[in-house]
Scaffold this motif. Structure first.
Motif, PDB file in Angstrom:
ATOM      1  N   GLU A  69       0.866  -1.181   0.000  1.00 41.89           N
ATOM      2  CA  GLU A  69       0.000   0.000   0.000  1.00 41.89           C
ATOM      3  C   GLU A  69       0.897   1.225   0.000  1.00 41.89           C
ATOM      4  OE1 GLU A  69      -2.955   1.718   3.207  1.00 41.89           O
ATOM      5  OE2 GLU A  69      -3.584  -0.289   2.540  1.00 41.89           O
ATOM      6  N   ASP A  70       0.680   2.166  -0.922  1.00 42.04           N
ATOM      7  CA  ASP A  70       1.548   3.349  -0.933  1.00 42.04           C
ATOM      8  C   ASP A  70       0.992   4.398   0.030  1.00 42.04           C
ATOM      9  OD1 ASP A  70      -0.494   4.692  -2.197  1.00 42.04           O
ATOM     10  OD2 ASP A  70       0.595   5.086  -4.059  1.00 42.04           O
ATOM     11  N   LYS A  71       1.671   5.541   0.088  1.00 46.07           N
ATOM     12  CA  LYS A  71       1.300   6.529   1.114  1.00 46.07           C
ATOM     13  C   LYS A  71      -0.076   7.124   0.862  1.00 46.07           C
ATOM     14  CE  LYS A  71       5.619   7.473   3.271  1.00 46.07           C
ATOM     15  NZ  LYS A  71       6.385   6.373   2.705  1.00 46.07           N
ATOM     16  N   GLY A  72      -0.578   7.008  -0.365  1.00 47.63           N
ATOM     17  CA  GLY A  72      -1.921   7.507  -0.661  1.00 47.63           C
ATOM     18  C   GLY A  72      -2.993   6.449  -0.415  1.00 47.63           C
ATOM     19  N   GLY A  73      -2.589   5.265   0.051  1.00 51.43           N
ATOM     20  CA  GLY A  73      -3.553   4.213   0.361  1.00 51.43           C
ATOM     21  C   GLY A  73      -3.903   3.325  -0.832  1.00 51.43           C
ATOM     22  N   ASP A  74      -3.227   3.554  -1.992  1.00 50.78           N
ATOM     23  CA  ASP A  74      -3.490   2.697  -3.164  1.00 50.78           C
ATOM     24  C   ASP A  74      -2.695   1.407  -3.060  1.00 50.78           C
ATOM     25  OD1 ASP A  74      -5.233   4.312  -4.643  1.00 50.78           O
ATOM     26  OD2 ASP A  74      -3.545   5.551  -5.328  1.00 50.78           O
ATOM     27  N   SER A  75      -3.276   0.317  -3.553  1.00 44.16           N
ATOM     28  CA  SER A  75      -2.517  -0.925  -3.615  1.00 44.16           C
ATOM     29  C   SER A  75      -1.712  -0.925  -4.915  1.00 44.16           C
ATOM     30  CB  SER A  75      -3.435  -2.136  -3.565  1.00 44.16           C
ATOM     31  OG  SER A  75      -2.646  -3.291  -3.720  1.00 44.16           O
ATOM     32  N   ILE A  76      -0.390  -1.012  -4.746  1.00 42.45           N
ATOM     33  CA  ILE A  76       0.547  -0.903  -5.875  1.00 42.45           C
ATOM     34  C   ILE A  76       1.276  -2.240  -5.997  1.00 42.45           C
ATOM     35  CG2 ILE A  76       2.651   0.295  -6.653  1.00 42.45           C
ATOM     36  CD1 ILE A  76       0.265   2.179  -6.545  1.00 42.45           C
ATOM     37  N   THR A  77       1.610  -2.626  -7.220  1.00 42.69           N
ATOM     38  CA  THR A  77       2.344  -3.889  -7.417  1.00 42.69           C
ATOM     39  C   THR A  77       3.545  -3.670  -8.324  1.00 42.69           C
ATOM     40  OG1 THR A  77       0.399  -5.260  -7.047  1.00 42.69           O
ATOM     41  CG2 THR A  77       2.126  -6.226  -8.393  1.00 42.69           C
ATOM     42  N   LEU A  78       4.672  -4.296  -7.954  1.00 47.03           N
ATOM     43  CA  LEU A  78       5.845  -4.309  -8.840  1.00 47.03           C
ATOM     44  C   LEU A  78       5.495  -5.255  -9.975  1.00 47.03           C
ATOM     45  CD1 LEU A  78       8.892  -4.760  -6.420  1.00 47.03           C
ATOM     46  CD2 LEU A  78       7.944  -2.650  -7.327  1.00 47.03           C
ATOM     47  N   ARG A  79       5.576  -4.817 -11.204  1.00 49.20           N
ATOM     48  CA  ARG A  79       5.049  -5.616 -12.328  1.00 49.20           C
ATOM     49  C   ARG A  79       5.640  -7.035 -12.351  1.00 49.20           C
ATOM     50  NH1 ARG A  79       8.439  -2.233 -16.885  1.00 49.20           N
ATOM     51  NH2 ARG A  79      10.439  -3.100 -16.283  1.00 49.20           N
ATOM     52  N   PRO A  80       4.765  -8.048 -12.410  1.00 51.77           N
ATOM     53  CA  PRO A  80       5.264  -9.415 -12.532  1.00 51.77           C
ATOM     54  C   PRO A  80       5.481  -9.807 -13.988  1.00 51.77           C
ATOM     55  CG  PRO A  80       2.902  -9.426 -12.069  1.00 51.77           C
ATOM     56  CD  PRO A  80       3.315  -7.983 -12.128  1.00 51.77           C
ATOM     57  N   GLU A  81       5.008  -9.001 -14.918  1.00 56.19           N
ATOM     58  CA  GLU A  81       5.154  -9.241 -16.361  1.00 56.19           C
ATOM     59  C   GLU A  81       4.809  -7.950 -17.080  1.00 56.19           C
ATOM     60  OE1 GLU A  81       2.080 -10.736 -18.744  1.00 56.19           O
ATOM     61  OE2 GLU A  81       1.126  -8.974 -17.878  1.00 56.19           O
ATOM     62  N   GLY A  82       5.029  -7.902 -18.401  1.00 54.77           N
ATOM     63  CA  GLY A  82       4.859  -6.636 -19.103  1.00 54.77           C
ATOM     64  C   GLY A  82       3.566  -6.474 -19.886  1.00 54.77           C
ATOM     65  N   THR A  83       2.915  -7.592 -20.240  1.00 55.24           N
ATOM     66  CA  THR A  83       1.781  -7.505 -21.171  1.00 55.24           C
ATOM     67  C   THR A  83       0.643  -6.620 -20.645  1.00 55.24           C
ATOM     68  OG1 THR A  83       2.353  -9.740 -21.829  1.00 55.24           O
ATOM     69  CG2 THR A  83       0.230  -8.911 -22.593  1.00 55.24           C
ATOM     70  N   ALA A  84       0.258  -6.827 -19.369  1.00 56.52           N
ATOM     71  CA  ALA A  84      -0.864  -6.051 -18.816  1.00 56.52           C
ATOM     72  C   ALA A  84      -0.549  -4.552 -18.884  1.00 56.52           C
ATOM     73  CB  ALA A  84      -1.142  -6.483 -17.377  1.00 56.52           C
ATOM     74  N   SER A  85       0.699  -4.176 -18.583  1.00 57.86           N
ATOM     75  CA  SER A  85       1.062  -2.749 -18.618  1.00 57.86           C
ATOM     76  C   SER A  85       1.044  -2.208 -20.044  1.00 57.86           C
ATOM     77  CB  SER A  85       2.459  -2.533 -18.037  1.00 57.86           C
ATOM     78  OG  SER A  85       2.543  -3.047 -16.744  1.00 57.86           O
ATOM     79  N   VAL A  86       1.529  -3.005 -20.997  1.00 58.24           N
ATOM     80  CA  VAL A  86       1.541  -2.539 -22.389  1.00 58.24           C
ATOM     81  C   VAL A  86       0.101  -2.351 -22.873  1.00 58.24           C
ATOM     82  CG1 VAL A  86       2.213  -3.084 -24.772  1.00 58.24           C
ATOM     83  CG2 VAL A  86       3.782  -3.585 -22.908  1.00 58.24           C
ATOM     84  N   VAL A  87      -0.787  -3.272 -22.502  1.00 59.61           N
ATOM     85  CA  VAL A  87      -2.195  -3.147 -22.896  1.00 59.61           C
ATOM     86  C   VAL A  87      -2.796  -1.888 -22.253  1.00 59.61           C
ATOM     87  CG1 VAL A  87      -4.493  -4.199 -22.744  1.00 59.61           C
ATOM     88  CG2 VAL A  87      -2.512  -5.627 -23.277  1.00 59.61           C
ATOM     89  N   ARG A  88      -2.466  -1.681 -20.972  1.00 60.65           N
ATOM     90  CA  ARG A  88      -2.981  -0.486 -20.282  1.00 60.65           C
ATOM     91  C   ARG A  88      -2.533   0.773 -21.021  1.00 60.65           C
ATOM     92  NH1 ARG A  88      -0.393   3.138 -18.769  1.00 60.65           N
ATOM     93  NH2 ARG A  88       1.232   1.980 -17.678  1.00 60.65           N
ATOM     94  N   ALA A  89      -1.240   0.824 -21.373  1.00 64.41           N
ATOM     95  CA  ALA A  89      -0.700   2.008 -22.073  1.00 64.41           C
ATOM     96  C   ALA A  89      -1.337   2.154 -23.460  1.00 64.41           C
ATOM     97  CB  ALA A  89       0.812   1.892 -22.202  1.00 64.41           C
ATOM     98  N   TYR A  90      -1.525   1.038 -24.137  1.00 64.48           N
ATOM     99  CA  TYR A  90      -2.121   1.030 -25.487  1.00 64.48           C
ATOM    100  C   TYR A  90      -3.527   1.648 -25.451  1.00 64.48           C
ATOM    101  CZ  TYR A  90      -4.067  -1.148 -29.761  1.00 64.48           C
ATOM    102  OH  TYR A  90      -4.671  -1.387 -30.967  1.00 64.48           O
ATOM    103  N   ILE A  91      -4.284   1.270 -24.411  1.00 65.73           N
ATOM    104  CA  ILE A  91      -5.648   1.813 -24.292  1.00 65.73           C
ATOM    105  C   ILE A  91      -5.593   3.275 -23.841  1.00 65.73           C
ATOM    106  CG2 ILE A  91      -7.868   1.606 -23.083  1.00 65.73           C
ATOM    107  CD1 ILE A  91      -7.128  -1.416 -22.641  1.00 65.73           C
ATOM    108  N   GLU A  92      -4.775   3.525 -22.799  1.00 64.29           N
ATOM    109  CA  GLU A  92      -4.733   4.866 -22.202  1.00 64.29           C
ATOM    110  C   GLU A  92      -4.355   5.934 -23.225  1.00 64.29           C
ATOM    111  OE1 GLU A  92      -2.721   4.908 -18.434  1.00 64.29           O
ATOM    112  OE2 GLU A  92      -2.435   7.084 -18.501  1.00 64.29           O
ATOM    113  N   HIS A  93      -3.430   5.611 -24.141  1.00 66.80           N
ATOM    114  CA  HIS A  93      -2.971   6.612 -25.108  1.00 66.80           C
ATOM    115  C   HIS A  93      -3.667   6.474 -26.460  1.00 66.80           C
ATOM    116  CE1 HIS A  93       0.024   7.762 -22.194  1.00 66.80           C
ATOM    117  NE2 HIS A  93       0.304   6.483 -22.042  1.00 66.80           N
ATOM    118  N   GLY A  94      -4.700   5.638 -26.497  1.00 66.49           N
ATOM    119  CA  GLY A  94      -5.471   5.479 -27.740  1.00 66.49           C
ATOM    120  C   GLY A  94      -4.599   5.131 -28.933  1.00 66.49           C
ATOM    121  N   LEU A  95      -3.595   4.269 -28.714  1.00 67.47           N
ATOM    122  CA  LEU A  95      -2.652   3.981 -29.807  1.00 67.47           C
ATOM    123  C   LEU A  95      -3.350   3.346 -31.001  1.00 67.47           C
ATOM    124  CD1 LEU A  95       0.528   2.727 -27.864  1.00 67.47           C
ATOM    125  CD2 LEU A  95      -0.052   5.032 -28.628  1.00 67.47           C
TER     126      LEU A  95
END
Ligand code: HAM
Length: 426
Positions: A69-95
């Motif tokens: 849990e970070d100081k703002g109370g969010d649950s944060i995770t050290l990435r266990p793999e890259g695909t989920a993050s790449v998909v998140r970025a792909y959607i977030e930036h409307g690639l």
């Protein structure tokens, strides 16, 4: 020794880093030729991205994530793999708005709290590639060809490509039923985890790392015979395209993979020399993940390579790049000489020549004898040593010593940089 690296985490030291650099050079070269651009994704993400992306009942999400849990109370995770993050970025930036086909690759550390053993770390590097926007089997074959071409160029000739298709939301339930039927009678022989996953995610039983469980499920039903016509035709298509390039593969209808997002094509590249952890790379198609994570319905496929495992298989042979050593060492005797040495070192480095000097300034640290300074130059393995004393400064000369020939000569100070540039060849 009081402080040691955390269990399962390793330092990559000079000597090994040159090998990593060698691999990266080939990766950049080949991936660019295949039309991929590099994406840099964050090491941390909000935990639900991985829970939703990788699957709640996978080993990674159930037991292996470094979450806090970070100081703002969010649950944060050290990435266990890259695909989920790449998909998140792909959607977030409307690639998907800019190109019909998006090809991205990445490199970086991943974190999984697994039991450390040879080839299995808690922090490990992956090189990954993901393609968005194409459903046809030719793109599956294309990305596999790229991966195998990389291994070939790196001199790996004992790898095995295993290929499967896990079907789609239409045919997978049929397979699930057949698997449940098979496992039901064997539950007492399976481990606790498999018993727990029996109902929630029976496919994970196929992927269980326990030797006993793999023995029990050896004759379990496989995807063969459960695929719908569309999925079977898709797999046949992948094979047809692979055959064009002559890439060898082995169909493994029990290849399950440890992540839940896969649909249709899955593959793994193994090398027996790695021992128990023999997968160098794994990947597959994930046609629903973009939509599941809040984007449009866009098909995708990708893979990731384990860098430590890959590096351990590479014999640098003739390609060995020796750790860089300085070309010039400057031995200086006296206050004025120290300043001149500093100036010359700066000037030769500006010309692209690597150098070191005797940094000890006698106002702070007693000057080392000339003999010990020359020994230092020897230890660095330099080609040339410059010797400057206050006498040389007065006469406007330096002594240039060729270390291999063990010869020395006097050169005018104002000419020395050019002389070095000429001799060292920059
Ligand atoms: P994965 O099979 O979990 O797939 O990991 C890919 C590769 O990372 C493995 O084949 C292995 O070489 C390496 N690896 C995994 N865990 C460890 C570990 N604990 N220590 C050392 N190396 C390890 C994925 O991560 C997917 N994201 C691949 C993918 C991309 N699928 C589609 N796109």
């Amino acid at each position: 020794m009081k402080y040691r690296a955390i269990k399962g985490v390793k330092d990559i030291l000079p000597g090994e880093t040159e090998k990593w650099y060698f691999i990266e050079r080939h990766v950049r070269d080949i991936f660019e030729t295949f039309g991929f651009s590099e994406i840099k994704i964050p090491i941390i993400e909000k935990t639900p991205l991985f829970v939703r992306g990788i699957g709640e009942t996978t080993d990674i999400v159930e037991k292996e994530m470094y979450s806090f849990e970070d100081k703002g109370g969010d649950s944060i995770t050290l990435r266990p793999e890259g695909t989920a993050s790449v998909v998140r970025a792909y959607i977030e930036h409307g690639l998907y708005n800019s190109h019909p086909l998006t090809k991205l690759w990445y490199i970086g550390p991943m974190f999984r709290h697994e039991r450390p053993q040879a080839g299995r770390y808690r922090q490990f590097y992956q090189i990954g590639a993901e393609v968005f926007g194409e459903e046809s089997p030719s793109i599956d074959a294309d990305i596999i060809v790229m991966l195998m071409e990389l291994f070939k160029r790196l001199g790996l000739n004992e790898t095995e490509l295993q290929l499967n298709s896990l079907g789609c939301e239409r045919c997978r339930p049929l397979f699930r039923e057949r698997l449940l039927d098979f496992i039901k009678n064997r539950l007492p022989m399976l481990c606790e985890d498999c018993n727990r996953r029996f109902e929630s995610n029976p496919l994970r039983v196929l992927d269980c790392k326990s030797k006993n469980c793999s023995e029990v499920i050896r004759d379990s039903p496989s995807m063969d015979g459960s695929r719908c016509e569309g999925c079977q035709r898709h797999l046949d298509g992948v094979i047809e395209y692979l055959l064009i390039t002559g890439i060898k593969y082995r169909l493994n209808p029990r290849l399950a993979r440890g992540l839940d997002y896969y649909t249709r094509t899955t593959f793994e590249v193994t090398d027996k020399r790695l021992g128990a952890q023999d997968a160098i790379a794994g990947g597959g198609r994930y046609d629903s993940l973009v939509e599941d994570l809040g984007g449009p319905q866009i098909p995708a496929i990708g893979f990731a390579i384990g860098m430590e495992r890959l590096a351990s298989l590479i014999d640098m042979g003739d390609n060995l790049i020796p750790p860089s050593s300085p070309k010039v060492y400057i031995a200086a005797m006296g206050e004025e000489a120290n300043r001149k040495a500093f100036d010359l070192l700066y000037q030769i480095r500006l010309r692209g020549i690597s150098g070191e000097m005797n940094y000890s300034d006698q106002r702070f640290v007693p000057n080392k004898s000339l003999k010990s300074q020359l020994r230092k130059g020897d230890q660095y393995g330099v080609s040339y040593t410059l010797i400057i004393g206050d006498n040389e400064i007065k006469s406007g000369k330096v002594i240039l010593r060729d270390m291999k020939r063990a010869e020395q000569e006097e050169i005018d100070i104002q000419d020395i940089v050019e002389v070095l540039v000429k001799r060292i060849g920059r």
